[in-house]
Design an enzyme around this catalytic site. Sequence first.
Site, PDB file in Angstrom:
ATOM      1  N   TYR A   1      -1.072   3.425   6.600  1.00  0.00           N
ATOM      2  CA  TYR A   1      -0.459   4.751   6.512  1.00  0.00           C
ATOM      3  C   TYR A   1       0.022   5.285   7.873  1.00  0.00           C
ATOM      4  CZ  TYR A   1      -2.861   5.520   1.950  1.00  0.00           C
ATOM      5  OH  TYR A   1      -3.306   5.468   0.658  1.00  0.00           O
TER       6      TYR A   1
ATOM      7  N   THR B   1       3.201  -1.185   0.340  1.00  0.00           N
ATOM      8  CA  THR B   1       2.678  -0.019   1.050  1.00  0.00           C
ATOM      9  C   THR B   1       1.231   0.213   0.633  1.00  0.00           C
ATOM     10  OG1 THR B   1       3.257   1.475  -0.751  1.00  0.00           O
ATOM     11  CG2 THR B   1       4.889   1.193   1.010  1.00  0.00           C
ATOM     12  N   ASP B   2       0.525   0.994   1.428  1.00  0.00           N
ATOM     13  CA  ASP B   2      -0.735   1.526   0.933  1.00  0.00           C
ATOM     14  C   ASP B   2      -0.373   2.607  -0.093  1.00  0.00           C
ATOM     15  OD1 ASP B   2      -3.329   2.151   0.403  1.00  0.00           O
ATOM     16  OD2 ASP B   2      -3.931   2.450   2.485  1.00  0.00           O
ATOM     17  N   TRP B   3      -1.354   2.972  -0.903  1.00  0.00           N
ATOM     18  CA  TRP B   3      -1.061   3.813  -2.078  1.00  0.00           C
ATOM     19  C   TRP B   3      -0.537   5.198  -1.706  1.00  0.00           C
ATOM     20  CZ3 TRP B   3      -1.342  -0.702  -3.329  1.00  0.00           C
ATOM     21  CH2 TRP B   3      -1.397  -1.145  -4.643  1.00  0.00           C
TER      22      TRP B   3
ATOM     23  N   ALA C   1       1.880   6.011   0.089  1.00  0.00           N
ATOM     24  CA  ALA C   1       2.463   6.209   1.422  1.00  0.00           C
ATOM     25  C   ALA C   1       3.832   6.830   1.186  1.00  0.00           C
ATOM     26  CB  ALA C   1       2.601   4.884   2.148  1.00  0.00           C
TER      27      ALA C   1
END
Length: 630
Positions: free
Chosen positions: A254, A285-287, A289
């Site tokens: 993030y 991506t991270d969740w 983001a």
Amino acid sequence: MRRQALILSTGLVLTVMALNSCTPQLGRSSDEQVIAAMTREEKVRLLVGTCKDWNLVPEPAPATIHRPPVPEGYWDNYQGNTATMKGKVSGAAGISYAIPRLGIPEIVFADGPVGLRIDSVCTAFPSTALLAATCDTELVYSIGRAIGEEMLYYGVDILLAPGINMMRNPLCGRNYEYMSSDPDIAGATAAAYIRGVQSMGVGACVKHFAVNNQETYRNGIDAQLSDSVLRGLYLRAFERVVKESQPWTVMSSYNKINGVYAAENKYLLTDILRGEWGFDGFVMTDWWAEEDPIRMQQAGNDMLMPGTDLQIDTLLAALEDGRLDEAVLDRNLMNVLRIIRRCPSFRNQGMTNPDGRSLEQMLQSHADLARRAAAKGMVLLKNDNNALPVSRSGQRVALLGKGSYDTYAGGTGSGCVTRAYTVMLSQALAEAGYVLDSVVASRYCGHIHHSRSVQPKESAWYMPYVSELEWSRSDLQNMAKTNDLCIITLQRMAGEGGDRHLTEGDYYLTSVERSLIRDAAEIFHKQGKPVVLLLNIGASVELTDVCMYPDAILLTWLPGQEAGHAITDVLTGTQLPQGKLPMPFYVRYEDVPSAANFPSSDGNPNIVIYREGFVQPERTLYPVGFGLTY
Ligand code: BGC
């Protein structure tokens, strides 16, 4: 009339068949042909996950997020990118978009790393820090493989694990999910873990790439560091992992690195990861983001997870007005399709158990593995006069510390596994034939039961607080007369979403804990009886002022669902503790090299400067690599 209708419908079927036979199919046609047959909307949807629950969008850290402007009324009509949402695996973290006409299935992503996290029962393995401490890559491989087996059984394609951010500071909330403060230990352990997972024909996702070493302001903190520190320390484990185990996917983090979001960072995601290291999977991506979808795609962040309609609309509009070149999407789609072709969902292999064992048999053998691994990775920090192992059974034990009766298996957050049970230390010691002081046990059990009953129920994101009990010196004197030894468990909970605190009850011991350890040692020693201190924690605490009191100190970590059994195995000598510390215990917090720059620098909550030097070995109480055995 009927004949005419028959001819007409046969004609239609043949036309459809002819059309179908011309439509490229994933796996049978080249990926280029499949991509060429996609509409723009299909391309965009495949690169954006199918968000399940938009209510979960977390509030961003203050002043750290630039959100694209949302049209008025947007949220009122929000449906999520639900085109293919089927909830195939309940509790999974995300699903990709399916394009059945091109033979592209949806694939399922679920957390990690200490076990598979879905709504069904899976095995809660020990914390990955404990796995690193085993220094046994074969054992770590077999744990990865066991998790892979459970993924295959439940129909999960990609495990969102392992996490290999550096344990830069003992206060990072997610240290239990990470592996080490040393990039080579983390890299070697994670590579073995990934090889194990992927040996089952499912994928791993190494995360969070990169420099995500804290939870505070993780959505926007700008980590500022030199290229040599970045590469030599914070990318090194990722480099080893990519080169030694070829993870199918990577999750970008993030935070920003030197002013650029990791998820929008071409230098990181394309130049280094693919160009220099030869990564051939896809980046997600991270969740949630919420960086700019156009810049993320351009940087080489192939998939945006878990996906929102806003991202889809933004990408489509950018294609339309020329801000985004379709060739960028085509390049990213090649990366995604290459991995989808390897997935069980593509092979149509959901809910299978490769060796034909029943679910119960599989879970039982994984529980045995979790127990063995947990015992092996426990670190014996002190063992004066061979206090451990304690002789087999029949011993009377004053079992103190709430953690002895409410033993933590793991931490909180996305790394929390839906497990069938956690074996408490008290239960395992009793099973092994030890006689627990019943007055002590019943006071703890009542206290824990009451404390839990007045708070919300334990969940993946919340652990009820239970205070430590106070015991007077005369209580302890009575215990010392009637018991053969004293075991005290000190515990700490931590997890995703927040860092630990530099306060008593977290990094520091409380006065109740300090007096308990000191007084118990003094009183039991007077009777010639030993005191053993157990540390049911995910990362270090300050032990400097108490470590001289107990005869033995055993770091049990957060040891997974078989916690009590594994600790008992080590206490009794059935298993030798063989763990070596993957991160140090410091003399004082001020000795942590990042102490002055964690979680931010110079009073600016948005910036963390990596200006620390090296760990000074003489400023550690127990250095990396330390660990005794019997
Ligand atoms: C975490 C990731 C996790 C993802 C999906 C995020 O909040 O940072 O580690 O894989 O959620 O659950």
